[in-house]
Every structure is written in C-alpha cells, then in structure tokens.
Design a protein around this motif. Structure first.
Motif, mmCIF file in Angstrom:
data_model
loop_
_atom_site.group_PDB
_atom_site.id
_atom_site.type_symbol
_atom_site.label_atom_id
_atom_site.label_comp_id
_atom_site.label_asym_id
_atom_site.label_seq_id
_atom_site.Cartn_x
_atom_site.Cartn_y
_atom_site.Cartn_z
ATOM 1 N N VAL A 21 0.847 -1.186 0.000
ATOM 2 C CA VAL A 21 0.000 0.000 0.000
ATOM 3 C C VAL A 21 0.886 1.241 0.000
ATOM 4 O O VAL A 21 1.843 1.323 0.767
ATOM 5 C CB VAL A 21 -0.937 0.013 1.230
ATOM 6 C CG1 VAL A 21 -2.027 1.061 1.059
ATOM 7 C CG2 VAL A 21 -1.557 -1.366 1.461
ATOM 8 N N ARG A 22 0.535 2.210 -0.866
ATOM 9 C CA ARG A 22 1.372 3.413 -0.997
ATOM 10 C C ARG A 22 0.487 4.645 -1.176
ATOM 11 O O ARG A 22 -0.461 4.641 -1.965
ATOM 12 C CB ARG A 22 2.314 3.265 -2.190
ATOM 13 C CG ARG A 22 3.188 4.483 -2.497
ATOM 14 C CD ARG A 22 4.256 4.140 -3.529
ATOM 15 N NE ARG A 22 3.696 3.568 -4.745
ATOM 16 C CZ ARG A 22 3.239 4.288 -5.792
ATOM 17 N NH1 ARG A 22 3.289 5.612 -5.745
ATOM 18 N NH2 ARG A 22 2.763 3.684 -6.866
ATOM 19 N N ALA A 23 0.810 5.695 -0.425
ATOM 20 C CA ALA A 23 0.109 6.978 -0.534
ATOM 21 C C ALA A 23 0.980 8.050 0.091
ATOM 22 O O ALA A 23 1.926 7.755 0.821
ATOM 23 C CB ALA A 23 -1.244 6.938 0.164
ATOM 24 N N ARG A 24 0.637 9.283 -0.167
ATOM 25 C CA ARG A 24 1.382 10.379 0.472
ATOM 26 C C ARG A 24 1.154 10.365 1.979
ATOM 27 O O ARG A 24 2.076 10.564 2.769
ATOM 28 C CB ARG A 24 0.957 11.723 -0.117
ATOM 29 C CG ARG A 24 1.718 12.909 0.484
ATOM 30 C CD ARG A 24 1.344 14.230 -0.157
ATOM 31 N NE ARG A 24 2.096 15.326 0.427
ATOM 32 C CZ ARG A 24 3.308 15.698 0.039
ATOM 33 N NH1 ARG A 24 3.902 15.042 -0.949
ATOM 34 N NH2 ARG A 24 3.932 16.703 0.622
ATOM 35 N N SER A 25 -0.079 10.116 2.381
ATOM 36 C CA SER A 25 -0.398 10.049 3.807
ATOM 37 C C SER A 25 -1.605 9.141 3.991
ATOM 38 O O SER A 25 -2.359 8.885 3.049
ATOM 39 C CB SER A 25 -0.681 11.445 4.381
ATOM 40 O OG SER A 25 -1.804 12.029 3.740
#
Length: 255
Positions: A191-195
C-alpha cells in the motif's frame, strides 16, 4: 546544530506504538533515551509516521538535532549499542540540512501487510503476521482493492477517533499478491500513498479478507467506500501483520 536522518527498524510488539507516552513504552522513547546517552540534553525526534501498538517498521525515518558533529556511521553504532536489548535497530544514518524534516519532507509512505494463509497456528511468525486458517481467493481480493485506488473520501475506512482534518486521500497503490514462503502461503498487501488516515490500511485489509473469504462480493467494497459510513466497513484486522515498509523523499537522503 547538525541534523541527522535515522532509518529505523523495529518489532512493534513490546511497544504501545511509535509516539512517546507517559505510562507505556514507545519506540520514540527508546530512541530518544539512546540519544540522551550521547549528550547531556536528550534530543526530541520527529518521525515520518506514527505507527500504532503492535505495528512494526522495516524503514521508519526520524530526524534528530545533535549538539556535536557526528560521523554518521559512528552515530549509528553508538545508538545501536545503547538500544540493546530492545528490538530496535538504526539501519542507516545520514546528515541532512536543517530545513529537512522527516515528516514534512516526505512525499509518500509505503506499508506492507502480511497475512499467513494456513490452518496451523503461526509458531515462528507469531506476532509478525495475521494468520487466517481458511482459503482466500486472491483474485477476488484484487478486484475489490481496485475500487479503492485514486482520490476518495475514505470516511468508511478510517477509525472513528481519527484526528485528520479531512478524510480525503489519494491511494496510489494497493497490490494484493499471493506469495509462497517457507512458512506457507502468504497474502501480501503493498500500500502506498502520500499520507494515511488512522487505521486505514488495517481497515482495507480486514475488508478485503472478507472478499477473499467469499463473505463479500468485490463490488461491495465500492459500495462501502461510497457510503462514507464507518459502520459499513469490514472488520479491522489485527496490527501484528502491518509494517511501515518505507518513506519516500525527493531527493532521497539515504541514496
């Protein structure tokens, strides 16, 4: 004062999370106390993310301002000496500018969740995975995960006590992969996101497990997302399979 970026690995089981607390041990407290053994005034450190109780890290990032100019390798060696026997390791240290901030300079956070899909209890991996003892259909889980990608109001998938100003986030990656390991089949969620919102990843995984088990249809993930209602979320999975896998910076100070 010279500023140093620290890349930190830890087992979250003995700690009540990253953030310093008055009555319970935390990873932040452990690292700050190790730093305090190196100078009179104990530095306060800032981290890229606050992991919850029981959550691990492969590459948490924090920064500390020191009174003296340390050679980075010497600083890492000294900290690791003073961290023993706690399950916390400083795996890299680099000197950064005073304007660099572990949290505010970060462009993305990456998480890994490990689900051990076997009937037998986890012995060697106890505390490091979520064991699910019945078959899961990974292709159905992938189909459900696809509805979560992009920019959405994630009210359904955040904890009721989440303190973020807005439930809107952009999810850049949610890959669901079947992985054969020496311990048995695992399902890995990347899982990847800025925040992220509080409990967002664990809410995703718990919901997708229901899809893989056949209790939910993949399309119900979209319906839950669009409902913007915490009560329609699937179960929140336990924390022990979750790892803060990395933090992205441009440029990356550790390269």
């Amino acid at each position: 004062m010279p500023r140093y970026a620290l890349k930190i690995e830890y087992d979250g089981a003995p700690f009540a999370g990253w953030q310093r607390q008055k009555e319970h041990p935390s990873v932040q407290q452990a690292v700050e106390e190790a730093l305090g053994r190196l100078q009179r005034d104990r530095p306060t450190i800032a981290a890229a993310g606050r992991t919850d109780s029981g959550v691990h890290a492969l590459a948490q990032v924090a920064h500390a301002d020191m009174e003296r100019d340390w050679e980075p390798f010497r600083l890492s060696e000294a900290l690791n000496f003073h961290l023993k026997p706690l399950p916390v390791a400083i795996v890299d240290v680099v000197k950064v500018s005073e304007a660099w901030h572990a949290r505010f300079s970060a462009g993305e956070r990456r998480y890994l969740f490990r689900l051990l899909n076997r009937r037998a209890p986890a012995a060697l991996a106890a505390g490091k995975v979520w064991r699910v003892g019945y078959p899961l259909d990974v292709s159905r889980m992938r189909a459900g995960a696809d509805f979560l990608l992009g920019r959405h109001d994630f009210t359904t998938f955040r904890a009721s006590e989440c303190q973020a100003d807005s439930p809107v986030r952009t999810l850049d990656q949610l890959d669901v992969r079947a992985v054969e390991t020496p311990l048995g089949p695992e399902v890995h969620f990347h899982v990847r996101a800025r925040s992220f919102l509080h409990n967002q990843v664990r809410s995703f995984v718990g919901t997708l497990e229901r899809v893989g088990a056949g209790a939910w249809e993949p399309e119900q993930v979209r319906e839950a997302l669009e409902a913007r209602d915490r009560s329609v979320c699937g179960p929140v999975c336990p924390p022990q399979g979750l790892y803060l896998a990395g933090v992205g910076y441009q440029p990356d100070p550790f390269l």
